[in-house]
Write a protein that holds these residues in place. Structure first.
Motif, short mmCIF file in Angstrom:
data_model
loop_
_atom_site.label_atom_id
_atom_site.label_comp_id
_atom_site.label_asym_id
_atom_site.label_seq_id
_atom_site.Cartn_x
_atom_site.Cartn_y
_atom_site.Cartn_z
N LEU A 184 0.85 -1.19 0.00
CA LEU A 184 0.00 0.00 0.00
C LEU A 184 0.89 1.24 0.00
CD1 LEU A 184 -2.81 1.23 0.17
CD2 LEU A 184 -2.67 1.05 2.65
N THR A 219 -12.92 5.70 4.03
CA THR A 219 -13.23 4.50 4.81
C THR A 219 -14.71 4.54 5.19
OG1 THR A 219 -12.78 5.46 6.99
CG2 THR A 219 -10.89 4.54 5.77
N ASN A 274 -13.90 2.53 0.46
CA ASN A 274 -13.25 1.22 0.36
C ASN A 274 -13.90 0.23 1.31
OD1 ASN A 274 -11.53 -0.97 0.21
ND2 ASN A 274 -9.68 0.18 0.68
N ARG A 303 -14.63 -4.40 -3.09
CA ARG A 303 -13.61 -5.39 -3.46
C ARG A 303 -14.24 -6.59 -4.15
NH1 ARG A 303 -9.24 -7.87 0.88
NH2 ARG A 303 -8.35 -9.51 -0.46
N ASP A 324 -4.73 -9.48 0.54
CA ASP A 324 -5.16 -8.16 1.02
C ASP A 324 -4.25 -7.05 0.51
OD1 ASP A 324 -7.24 -9.38 2.34
OD2 ASP A 324 -6.31 -9.25 4.34
N GLU A 362 -5.35 -3.73 -1.57
CA GLU A 362 -5.11 -2.39 -1.06
C GLU A 362 -4.32 -1.55 -2.05
OE1 GLU A 362 -6.56 -1.04 1.32
OE2 GLU A 362 -7.45 -2.80 2.25
#
Length: 330
Positions: A56, A296, A258, A263, A273, A277
């Motif tokens: 990330l 978020t 997100n 996803r 993951d 990300e």
């Protein structure tokens, strides 16, 4: 977003006939807009194929959202629809952390039970009730049960919704109806049964999740955008209907967020993951005009709490946009 790939990540509900949505297929209903381009998904998959680990590297790190500690909803009864994931889930947990007794719904029973356990293990009070907002009898039973169990109703966060992407002329009447019935009619049904409890209580607050598509939309979103514009009209008129009863009605307008379901729609559930990300971070860097990242769920959920709280006591028939400045790009 203005690039035609804008996911307004507010909805909990999966496709009406699929409780575990996978990557989108032509003509299929799902809850989030496509997050990433095909090339970005392919790049992430390629990273997995060659055994690399994505890191990330977005420009900004999302803040950690914690309860305010003010207990603004101490002793209050709060309803949240579409709360088994995403923004609804985050909101249910934050309401409970600020003292609310939370009754919430969604169709996915396993996730609903999980959220209820999480809230209770953190010392909060919550009850999950399976309900489909398209079904009037289920909505009525859900609302009445929450009010009966907790002794009234003070706050309603009507958040559930779905979307379907295709050119307008390709919708069947049933597909169009499903989007509108979930997003717009579902909110009407919730308010139809919530408002009498709020009046009996002597007032309260209603928050409705609309979409930043009301500010800036794109192709293949006609049913979704029409329903979200309709929610603005519904909220504004209802605010006038019930002002004399001390009930405030406002809309929350989220941007790209997100979540697990974003996803899933991107077809990235089987990727590590770290790869996901990086994919999400790349999208945020390219498309979020100011923050250079996705929101978020908690960052959007705090808007619902603010609108519902006494902090916004003079706000009704209004809206709060949390889209990282996207709607002001022109």
């Amino acid at each position: 977003m203005n690039d035609g790939t804008h996911p307004d990540d507010h909805a909990d509900e999966p496709a009406a006939t699929d409780d575990t949505p996978t990557a989108p297929k032509p003509g299929r209903r799902y809850t989030r807009r496509r997050l990433l381009t095909t090339s970005a998904v392919a790049a992430g998959a390629a990273a997995v194929a060659v055994g690399t680990t994505a890191v990330l590297t977005n420009d900004g790190t999302p803040p950690t959202i914690k309860p305010s500690g003010r207990n603004r909803f101490d002793g209050k009864v709060v309803i949240v629809t579409g709360a088994t994931s995403g923004i609804g889930r985050a909101a249910a947990k934050l309401f409970a952390a600020e003292g609310a007794k939370v009754g919430f719904c969604g169709r996915r029973e396993k996730l609903g039970a999980e959220v209820e356990r999480e809230i209770r293990s953190d010392g909060g009070e919550a009850t999950y009730i399976r309900a489909d907002v398209r079904k009037e009898s289920q909505v009525r039973k859900f609302v009445d049960r929450v009010a009966d169990e907790y002794g009234g109703l003070d706050v309603c966060f009507n958040n559930a919704g779905i979307t379907l992407q295709k050119p307008l002329h390709e919708y069947t009447a049933a597909e169009w109806d499903d989007v509108v019935d979930t997003n717009l009619r579902g909110t009407f049904l919730c308010m139809k049964y919530e408002v009498p409890h709020l009046i009996e209580r002597g007032g309260g607050s209603v928050v409705i999740t609309s979409s930043s598509n009301v500010h800036s939309t794109g192709e293949e979103r006609s049913a979704y955008t029409a329903s979200k514009h309709g929610l603005l009209g519904l909220a504004n008129c209802a605010a006038y209907d019930y002002a004399e009863h001390n009930i405030r009605v406002n809309t929350l307008i989220p941007g790209t967020t997100n979540t697990e379901l974003v996803r899933r729609v991107a077809g990235a559930m089987d990727l590590p993951d770290a790869v996901w990300e990086e994919m999400a971070a790349a999208y945020g860097r390219a498309n979020a005009p100011t923050m250079k990242r996705l929101a978020t769920p908690e960052e959007i959920a705090v808007g619902a709490l603010a609108l519902a709280s006494p902090d916004f006591s003079y706000m009704t028939a209004g809206s709060l946009t949390l889209d990282g400045g996207d709607s002001n790009r022109g």
